[in-house]
Design a protein around this motif. Structure first.
Motif, mmCIF file in Angstrom:
data_model
loop_
_atom_site.group_PDB
_atom_site.id
_atom_site.type_symbol
_atom_site.label_atom_id
_atom_site.label_comp_id
_atom_site.label_asym_id
_atom_site.label_seq_id
_atom_site.Cartn_x
_atom_site.Cartn_y
_atom_site.Cartn_z
ATOM 1 N N ALA A 77 9.062 -1.692 7.887
ATOM 2 C CA ALA A 77 8.759 -2.345 9.160
ATOM 3 C C ALA A 77 7.257 -2.553 9.323
ATOM 4 O O ALA A 77 6.811 -3.590 9.824
ATOM 5 C CB ALA A 77 9.308 -1.521 10.320
ATOM 6 N N ASP A 78 6.485 -1.576 8.874
ATOM 7 C CA ASP A 78 5.032 -1.702 8.950
ATOM 8 C C ASP A 78 4.540 -2.882 8.126
ATOM 9 O O ASP A 78 3.647 -3.622 8.535
ATOM 10 C CB ASP A 78 4.365 -0.431 8.407
ATOM 11 C CG ASP A 78 3.823 0.429 9.521
ATOM 12 O OD1 ASP A 78 3.425 -0.154 10.547
ATOM 13 O OD2 ASP A 78 3.808 1.659 9.372
ATOM 14 N N LEU A 79 5.139 -3.031 6.947
ATOM 15 C CA LEU A 79 4.735 -4.128 6.074
ATOM 16 C C LEU A 79 5.080 -5.475 6.712
ATOM 17 O O LEU A 79 4.256 -6.399 6.720
ATOM 18 C CB LEU A 79 5.418 -3.989 4.712
ATOM 19 C CG LEU A 79 4.917 -4.959 3.649
ATOM 20 C CD1 LEU A 79 3.475 -4.682 3.318
ATOM 21 C CD2 LEU A 79 5.759 -4.860 2.393
ATOM 22 N N PRO B 186 0.840 -1.201 0.000
ATOM 23 C CA PRO B 186 0.000 0.000 0.000
ATOM 24 C C PRO B 186 0.874 1.251 0.000
ATOM 25 O O PRO B 186 1.990 1.231 0.512
ATOM 26 C CB PRO B 186 -0.784 -0.117 1.305
ATOM 27 C CG PRO B 186 -0.576 -1.476 1.808
ATOM 28 C CD PRO B 186 0.659 -2.014 1.193
ATOM 29 N N GLU B 187 0.332 2.324 -0.583
ATOM 30 C CA GLU B 187 1.074 3.573 -0.653
ATOM 31 C C GLU B 187 1.387 4.075 0.754
ATOM 32 O O GLU B 187 0.558 3.991 1.649
ATOM 33 C CB GLU B 187 0.206 4.600 -1.379
ATOM 34 C CG GLU B 187 0.983 5.571 -2.229
ATOM 35 C CD GLU B 187 0.043 6.594 -2.829
ATOM 36 O OE1 GLU B 187 -0.996 6.177 -3.371
ATOM 37 O OE2 GLU B 187 0.363 7.790 -2.745
ATOM 38 N N GLY B 188 2.602 4.562 0.921
ATOM 39 C CA GLY B 188 2.947 5.210 2.179
ATOM 40 C C GLY B 188 3.298 4.274 3.313
ATOM 41 O O GLY B 188 3.452 4.710 4.443
ATOM 42 N N ILE B 189 3.433 2.978 3.035
ATOM 43 C CA ILE B 189 3.736 2.044 4.112
ATOM 44 C C ILE B 189 5.258 1.902 4.246
ATOM 45 O O ILE B 189 5.972 1.893 3.249
ATOM 46 C CB ILE B 189 3.064 0.673 3.865
ATOM 47 C CG1 ILE B 189 3.013 -0.139 5.154
ATOM 48 C CG2 ILE B 189 3.791 -0.116 2.788
ATOM 49 C CD1 ILE B 189 2.184 -1.402 5.039
ATOM 50 N N THR B 190 5.749 1.833 5.473
ATOM 51 C CA THR B 190 7.183 1.635 5.663
ATOM 52 C C THR B 190 7.477 0.139 5.724
ATOM 53 O O THR B 190 6.585 -0.680 5.953
ATOM 54 C CB THR B 190 7.679 2.296 6.963
ATOM 55 O OG1 THR B 190 7.022 1.676 8.066
ATOM 56 C CG2 THR B 190 7.409 3.784 6.966
#
Ligand SMILES: Nc1ncnc2c1ncn2[C@@H]1O[C@H](COP(=O)(O)OP(=O)(O)OP(=O)(O)O)[C@@H](O)[C@H]1O
Ligand SMILES: [Mg+2]
Lengths: 281, 350
Positions: free
Chosen positions: A114-116, A108-112
């Motif tokens: 680590a978040d992924l 998804p757009e804007g995901i870092t």
């Protein structure tokens, strides 16, 4: 009922029967919109194996992985995960036993990064416990293992193809399942990172995980797989230990590619050397 | 081992749910909430009849009689509550659809769900004359859901989803708008007259009779969408990855679509098809707050946008009270042009 069918299986075609196979399929037929991609395929993933599936493009490797992981309902046949019919299992229950790295996933757009990777923890979380120290520890370890720790704060859309691929692998690792299915995990990677990742998989396998990977690099397959499955047109052409089944005839049959097979000077496994049209006289 | 860097400052909340919260998103949300409060207070106080803030607050808590009570509680408060709750509903509805279609244009006001809800409401209103609000609201929900079914049926034929869905939605939206205009022209009753005023979206003359039940339904659905957020974020990774993580994707997607359609339809049944809020609130919230897992910034931004637009609408032109839809439509036009340009530019770069 499953038991009797196991016995049928044993009588049929003389397939070896693996009593503690964590994942097996029996007489599987899988189609997309009525077009049969896989027909009557039976396969058993050996316990504690690093199974590698090889085969030409569009032969149904991804389709098989998607069916085995419950993403795609087979038209006929059944799949058994950990002794339980896949069709009768809850999807979250499956997701705690079996992880999958799909061939096409979207960041998804804007995901870092680590978040992924943290998204891989989903099957272990609940509405009221969306994050815990354990999650953090596991995400950190997964990123460490894939060499993506330094990328953790970066936006996924701004990573190189290879960096991104390693982040996806980290997400699959963060799911922490005893069984891990990987669809072309080394695509986009440079040779050093390919080897690094293959060694990581071999190490995970040594630690007791069962891995199933689709690979296009036959030499990596022959070197690292403990069990090799060669597919063509939705069928299994051969399976077994790479040293036992990789022959010039097999490669020619599966890939239409004349080749020579020599011994890998490092690991003594088969090394496939394509001949190519120009050199074939 | 060093803590992992998520690329933004975060704190781990332990109550009411254990989760990570971005510091910036939380701060921006609080600031927006402050803005909502200030605007709400101003809307209660200013007007043809000025009321002191303390009297207005008193009136809300039952400390006033007569005209002050009527003006503050019956007229102004119902309007403020409607703007806040419906704005939040539209913001979340937009956020859900934009996320499902993976496109900032994929919001219910663009892809026809508000027009469809309005068609449903109109059919009930004009078909049966003066009817209960529950029936109009039901008509709106049915219209919104029917539109959703048609758009999805048109778009899912070939497999590729997001963009086809938006094109199908825009086409259907245009058709429904002309159908709505025709419905209004064909009938010249009083009902049509009031319905026409409502056609661009207006909070003029709303009363508790409609606002109270619609707000309760909207609030319940906002809670429901909160329960669905985690699944929504997984679906953003693509169907395969979401399923591999154990999301029952067909069920989740259906629930999300139904929730988002109703979150548009119920406000539409009270105030007509107000555009722009669902389209812009999630995107503006995202730009300000950064990408966040929660839908709360989009909700608060929606409330702020609708409340501010309505405040403007009542005061922009001396002597007249514009429908709020006029303000949001003009803002929306500007925003849409900007969005199309920036998308086109991005596409060139890709
Ligand atoms: N979602 C889909 N809908 C319809 N047909 C599909 C779909 N996905 C794959 N196919 C078809 O199924 C066949 C097998 O595809 P599959 O993805 O399993 O091949 P593969 O062996 O993984 O190939 P590759 O090495 O290129 O990844 C192909 O003919 C493909 O066109
Ligand atoms: Mg494939």
């Amino acid at each position: 009922m499953i038991n009797t069918e196991c016995q049928d299986e044993r009588h049929q075609k003389g397939h070896m029967h693996l009593p503690n196979s964590p994942l097996w399929a029996h007489h599987l037929t899988v189609s997309y919109d009525k077009r049969k991609i896989i027909q009557e395929l039976s396969v058993q993933i050996p316990h504690n194996s690093f199974t590698v599936i090889i085969g030409p493009n569009a032969c149904g490797k991804s389709t098989l992985l998607r069916a085995l992981s419950g993403l795609l309902k087979p038209e006929l046949g059944h799949i058994v995960l950990d002794g339980k019919a896949l069709a009768a299992s809850k999807s979250k229950e499956i997701a705690r036993k079996l992880g999958l790295l799909p061939q096409s996933a979207i960041a998804p757009e804007g995901i870092t990064a680590a978040d992924l990777v943290a998204r891989g923890r989903y099957p272990h979380q609940s509405l009221f416990r969306q994050w815990s120290e354990t999650d953090e520890q596991i995400v950190a370890n997964a990123m460490e293992a894939t060499g993506t720790r330094e990328l953790s704060h970066r936006l996924v859309e701004e990573l190189s193809g290879g960096q991104r691929q390693r982040v996806w692998v980290a997400m699959a690792l963060a799911q922490q399942t005893p069984l891990l299915l990987l669809d072309e995990p080394t695509t986009y990677l440079d040779i050093a990172h390919q080897i690094e990742l293959m060694e990581l998989f071999a190490e995970l396998n040594k630690q007791g995980n069962t891995l199933v990977a689709v690979l296009h690099d036959l030499n990596h397959a022959a070197r690292y797989a403990t069990h090799l499955i060669a597919m063509k047109d939705g069928h299994i052409v051969a399976q077994g230990r790479p040293g036992d089944i990789v022959t010039e005839q097999l490669v020619e049959e599966v890939f239409d590619l004349p080749c020579k097979i020599i011994e890998d000077p490092v690991t003594k496994t088969p090394l496939i050397v394509p001949i190519g049209k120009r050199n074939s006289q | 081992m060093q803590p992992i860097q998520f690329g933004r400052r975060e704190i781990v909340l332990t109550w009411p749910v254990k989760c990570r919260v971005g510091v910036r998103a939380a701060a921006i949300t609080l600031v927006m909430l402050g803005g909502v409060l200030v605007l709400a207070a101003m809307s209660l106080v200013y007007g043809t009849m000025q009321v002191r803030l303390i009297d207005a607050v008193g009136a809300i808590f039952g400390q006033a009689e007569g005209m002050t009570r009527t003006v503050v509680v019956e007229w102004r408060l119902s309007r403020v509550v409607a703007a806040i709750v419906f704005g939040a509903g539209l913001g979340v509805s937009g956020a859900i659809f934009q996320s499902l279609t993976k496109n900032p244009l994929g919001s219910p006001d663009i892809i026809g769900f508000s027009s469809g809800a309005y068609t449903g409401a109109l059919l009930v209103l004009l078909g049966t004359g003066a009817v209960s609000f529950a029936m109009v609201a039901t008509g709106a929900i049915a219209g919104g859901l029917a539109t959703a079914v048609i758009v999805y049926a048109l778009a899912f034929r070939g497999g590729s989803k997001g963009f086809r869905l938006i094109i199908a939605g825009i086409a259907l939206s245009a058709m429904l708008s002309s159908l709505n205009a025709m419905l209004l022209l064909r009938s010249d009753s009083d009902a049509a007259f009031s319905a026409a005023a409502w056609g661009i979206g207006s909070l003029n003359g709303v009363s508790w009779l409609h606002v109270a039940p619609a707000s309760i339904v909207t609030l319940v659905l906002l809670l429901l969408s909160g329960l669905q957020t985690r699944a929504l974020r997984e679906i953003e990774l693509g169907d395969d990855a979401a399923k591999a993580h154990g999301v029952s994707i067909e069920r989740s997607r259906f629930l999300l679509i139904a929730t988002a359609v109703v979150l548009t339809a119920v406000p539409t049944s009270v105030m007509g098809p107000v555009t722009f809020v669902a389209l812009a609130a999630p995107q503006i919230a995202r730009r300000l707050a950064g990408s966040s897992r929660s839908l709360i910034p989009a909700a608060v931004m929606g409330a702020l946008l609708l409340l501010a637009s309505d405040f403007l609408a009542q005061r922009a032109v001396k002597g007249t009270i514009l429908p709020v839809g006029v303000v949001t439509l003009s803002l929306g036009g500007v925003y849409l042009v900007w969005l199309l340009f920036s998308q086109a530019r991005k596409r060139q770069h890709d």
